[in-house]
Design a protein around this motif. Sequence first.
Motif, PDB file in Angstrom:
ATOM      1  N   THR A  65       0.821  -1.182  -0.021  1.00 54.30           N
ATOM      2  CA  THR A  65      -0.183   0.094  -0.088  1.00 54.30           C
ATOM      3  C   THR A  65       0.689   0.914  -0.067  1.00 54.30           C
ATOM      4  OG1 THR A  65      -0.213   0.160   2.341  1.00 54.30           O
ATOM      5  CG2 THR A  65      -2.040  -1.063   1.195  1.00 54.30           C
ATOM      6  N   ALA A  66       0.552   2.141  -1.115  1.00 57.25           N
ATOM      7  CA  ALA A  66       1.334   3.504  -1.004  1.00 57.25           C
ATOM      8  C   ALA A  66       2.952   3.181  -0.729  1.00 57.25           C
ATOM      9  CB  ALA A  66       0.925   4.346  -0.156  1.00 57.25           C
ATOM     10  N   MET A  67       3.374   2.201  -1.367  1.00 56.47           N
ATOM     11  CA  MET A  67       4.910   1.723  -1.082  1.00 56.47           C
ATOM     12  C   MET A  67       5.354   1.350   0.097  1.00 56.47           C
ATOM     13  SD  MET A  67       5.476   2.086  -4.181  1.00 56.47           S
ATOM     14  CE  MET A  67       7.411   1.859  -4.111  1.00 56.47           C
ATOM     15  N   ILE A  68       4.595   0.732   0.680  1.00 56.22           N
ATOM     16  CA  ILE A  68       4.755   0.254   2.195  1.00 56.22           C
ATOM     17  C   ILE A  68       4.557  -1.517   1.902  1.00 56.22           C
ATOM     18  CG2 ILE A  68       4.426   0.154   4.526  1.00 56.22           C
ATOM     19  CD1 ILE A  68       3.393   2.853   4.529  1.00 56.22           C
ATOM     20  N   HIS A  69       5.619  -1.970   2.259  1.00 48.75           N
ATOM     21  CA  HIS A  69       5.234  -3.510   2.146  1.00 48.75           C
ATOM     22  C   HIS A  69       5.034  -4.251   3.542  1.00 48.75           C
ATOM     23  CE1 HIS A  69       7.510  -7.675   1.313  1.00 48.75           C
ATOM     24  NE2 HIS A  69       6.007  -7.750   1.504  1.00 48.75           N
ATOM     25  N   GLN A  70       4.069  -4.965   3.729  1.00 51.54           N
ATOM     26  CA  GLN A  70       4.032  -5.555   4.967  1.00 51.54           C
ATOM     27  C   GLN A  70       3.450  -6.983   4.628  1.00 51.54           C
ATOM     28  OE1 GLN A  70       1.157  -3.107   7.682  1.00 51.54           O
ATOM     29  NE2 GLN A  70       0.829  -1.693   5.979  1.00 51.54           N
ATOM     30  N   ARG A  71       3.647  -7.877   5.527  1.00 49.81           N
ATOM     31  CA  ARG A  71       3.392  -9.203   5.821  1.00 49.81           C
ATOM     32  C   ARG A  71       2.732  -9.853   6.842  1.00 49.81           C
ATOM     33  NH1 ARG A  71       8.439 -12.010   4.248  1.00 49.81           N
ATOM     34  NH2 ARG A  71       7.760 -11.737   1.710  1.00 49.81           N
ATOM     35  N   TYR A  72       1.631 -10.598   6.434  1.00 49.55           N
ATOM     36  CA  TYR A  72       1.001 -11.462   7.486  1.00 49.55           C
ATOM     37  C   TYR A  72       1.094 -12.694   7.598  1.00 49.55           C
ATOM     38  CZ  TYR A  72      -1.261  -6.810   8.306  1.00 49.55           C
ATOM     39  OH  TYR A  72      -1.754  -5.366   8.790  1.00 49.55           O
ATOM     40  N   THR A  73       1.743 -13.417   8.437  1.00 46.28           N
ATOM     41  CA  THR A  73       1.872 -14.657   8.565  1.00 46.28           C
ATOM     42  C   THR A  73       0.984 -15.264   9.658  1.00 46.28           C
ATOM     43  OG1 THR A  73       4.286 -14.454   7.917  1.00 46.28           O
ATOM     44  CG2 THR A  73       3.650 -16.734   8.768  1.00 46.28           C
ATOM     45  N   ILE A  74      -0.172 -15.772   9.109  1.00 48.24           N
ATOM     46  CA  ILE A  74      -1.040 -16.348  10.023  1.00 48.24           C
ATOM     47  C   ILE A  74      -1.217 -17.703   9.919  1.00 48.24           C
ATOM     48  CG2 ILE A  74      -3.639 -16.313  10.234  1.00 48.24           C
ATOM     49  CD1 ILE A  74      -3.611 -13.638   8.353  1.00 48.24           C
TER      50      ILE A  74
END
Length: 77
Positions: A65-74
């Motif tokens: 989103t808007a050049m922000i990389h986020q990761r969710y490991t669930i």
Amino acid sequence: MREYEVIHEIFNQCPGNKTRDQFIEEIEIEETPEEWVRKKFKNEKEFRLERVEKEDGTLVIDVMTAMIHQRYTISEI
């Protein structure tokens, strides 16, 4: 409702700074984990989601989103 362990990582996009923020929490949700992540970003104009399900059932969701990389490991508990 199902219980999950969520590891949330926010990657720093700045050159020269390769650290990331990590948060671990347990959640209880009625919807699928992917729906839960999509809800978190419902107001974002720029949104891209990629999901990978590992052999052990762990779900890895990468969000840009808007050049922000986020990761969710669930993982289900």
